[in-house]
Design an enzyme around this catalytic site. Structure first.
Site, short mmCIF file in Angstrom:
data_model
loop_
_atom_site.label_atom_id
_atom_site.label_comp_id
_atom_site.label_asym_id
_atom_site.label_seq_id
_atom_site.Cartn_x
_atom_site.Cartn_y
_atom_site.Cartn_z
N GLY A 1 13.36 -17.06 10.31
CA GLY A 1 14.09 -16.62 11.38
C GLY A 1 15.67 -16.89 11.43
N GLU B 1 10.51 -21.47 6.30
CA GLU B 1 10.05 -20.58 5.57
C GLU B 1 10.73 -19.12 5.74
OE1 GLU B 1 5.82 -20.64 7.06
OE2 GLU B 1 6.20 -19.20 8.66
N GLY C 1 13.08 -16.00 4.93
CA GLY C 1 13.25 -14.98 3.83
C GLY C 1 14.69 -14.32 4.04
N ARG C 2 14.83 -13.90 5.04
CA ARG C 2 16.15 -13.00 5.40
C ARG C 2 17.37 -13.89 4.82
NH1 ARG C 2 16.56 -9.20 9.08
NH2 ARG C 2 14.54 -10.32 10.27
N ARG D 1 15.76 -0.58 7.93
CA ARG D 1 16.25 -1.25 9.14
C ARG D 1 16.86 -0.33 10.19
NH1 ARG D 1 19.05 -5.16 9.27
NH2 ARG D 1 17.73 -6.36 10.83
N CYS E 1 13.00 14.19 6.42
CA CYS E 1 13.04 14.85 7.75
C CYS E 1 12.73 14.32 8.79
CB CYS E 1 12.00 16.18 7.17
SG CYS E 1 12.48 17.38 6.03
N GLU E 2 13.43 13.26 9.25
CA GLU E 2 13.49 12.55 10.42
C GLU E 2 14.81 12.39 10.80
OE1 GLU E 2 11.22 10.90 12.37
OE2 GLU E 2 9.25 11.46 11.29
#
Ligand SMILES: *Cc1c(COP(=O)(O)O)cnc(C)c1O
Length: 417
Positions: free
Chosen positions: A230, A272, A274-275, A310, A341-342
């Site tokens: 985090g 732990e 990641g980012r 994201r 197509c969004e």
């Protein structure tokens, strides 16, 4: 303020994009290593400190190998992540298995590998016991509920599906002791992409207080506390990176007061993340395919949200650079889109950039974690290659781009229906 730099010169990026077709993700090994070493140095005061890299951020065995060489473990929460760790030679207590809503076969696999098993719920004690038997070492994930504020991505702890309540923790550890478990850990993770250093110091204090209470009430001696992941990264240039030395100093002061000062034996501290390990050191490199002018200006790229979810998923900001136009004024406003197509398939909305033309190379920053990994194949969009820029300047393809054959691999066209 955080300067958004490129991993290579504009000319070198252009050459690379001739060798490897865009879009691709590019990871900067030298920068990843420097960052990991800084994290380890910050916590070197704590014997047994360890970072378990959250595999879901960037599940590539070659990146995991680089991190393993630096002494990092892996944090896994699925069968695929356990197997990735195993195949990268990461086993035993170098794996932290922090899962939720866990299937029995994953507990079996984690136990076989000798991973540290971090339980998400009190009902998982008998479930694990039936599925795989209880290991010597068990950790619980604590959800402090109203006792701690969350943040935007993960939500407030009371609304979060994760972890044990406070009373459940006491009951759970008592049960484990009765069942003969002898080694214990305590975990919490209630923030994601948090930039305030004090938040992590507060988390450490909360865990140290609990370690004291559990020690006093149950006589448990904990081996470690796991502060979760985090730690945020400055996606926006006007944001600052988390001051790791400040986090460390605050955690150290709390440790000296609440652990050593109260006569408890030394306790290992785990993270732990990641980012913050790979996020800022990965780039999504794409080209402008079309410029469209209707009610707004659109720059359509050859990348889409399949490559980086994201912005579409959270409205997240990702900085965008145009390598060949770094010296030109950002005087034109664009929505930077993909081809899905969004209508939310946009990397940026109303972004000021240098005037763009088809063929311009575009670099989307901070795509090194929860980037490629999150991609999906909706609308038949395929996931791109991943490249590693080695310390010596070589570039190695560490994952090829998907092909239509990959996309169709689960179909049997000869089936008669
Ligand atoms: C996602 C996750 C992490 C990593 O989070 P980052 O924000 O990438 O640091 C760590 N632990 C658990 C249990 C997670 O779910």
């Amino acid at each position: 303020m955080t300067e958004k730099t490129l991993p290579l010169s504009p000319a070198a990026l252009e050459k690379l994009a001739e060798r490897f077709p865009t879009p691709f993700h590019l990871y900067d090994e030298r920068a990843i290593l420097a960052n990991v070493r800084r994290l380890k140095a910050a916590f070197s005061w704590c014997p047994g400190f360890r970072e378990y890299f959250a595999v879901k951020a960037t599940p590539n065995p070659h990146l995991m190998t680089i991190l393993k060489r630096e002494g990092l473990g892996t944090d896994c929460s699925s069968m695929a992540e356990l197997v990735l760790s195993e195949r990268t030679g990461i086993t035993g207590e170098s794996i932290m298995f922090t899962s939720n809503d866990t299937p029995a076969e994953e507990f079996v696999k984690a136990k076989q590998l000798g991973a540290v098993i971090n339980l998400d719920d009190i009902s998982h004690i008998p479930f694990l016991e039936r599925a795989a038997g209880l290991p010597d070492l068990v950790c619980f994930r604590y959800n402090p509920g109203p006792l701690k504020g969350g943040n935007a991505i993960i939500g407030t702890p009371e609304q979060a599906k994760y972890g044990f309540t406070r009373p459940q923790l006491f009951e759970g550890y008592r049960t484990l002791m009765e069942k003969g478990v002898r080694r214990f850990g305590l975990h919490t993770m209630v923030a994601s992409n948090e930039l305030d250093p004090q938040y992590f110091i507060d988390t450490a204090e909360l865990l140290f207080d609990l370690v004291n209470e559990l020690h006093d009430q149950l006589g448990i001696t904990f081996e470690f506390v796991n502060m979760g992941g985090g730690i945020g990264i400055p996606y926006r240039p006007e944001q600052d990176a988390v001051d790791l030395e400040r986090v460390s100093a605050g955690v150290k002061a709390a440790y000296e007061k609440k652990i050593l000062g109260r006569g408890l034996p030394p306790l290992k501290i785990y993270l732990e993340c990641g980012r913050m390990i790979t996020g800022p050191y990965g780039y999504l490199v794409a080209r402008v395919r079309h410029i469209k002018q209707t009610y707004k200006n659109y720059a359509g790229l050859d990348a889409c949200m399949a490559n980086l979810m994201r912005p579409a998923l959270y409205g997240a900001y990702h900085h965008i650079s145009v390598p060949a136009k770094m010296d030109l004024p950002r005087d034109t406003m664009y929505d930077v889109t993909g081809s899905l197509c969004e209508n939310n398939d946009k990397f940026a909305i109303d972004r000021m950039l240098p005037k763009l033309e088809p063929g311009d190379l575009i670099v989307i920053h901070d795509a090194g974690a929860h980037g490629h990994a999150m991609g999906f194949q909706y609308n038949g969009k395929l996931r791109s290659a991943e490249l590693l820029l080695r310390e010596n300047g070589e570039v190695v393809q560490i994952r090829r781009a998907e092909t239509l054959d990959d996309y169709f691999a689960t179909l049997d066209f000869d089936l008669k229906v």
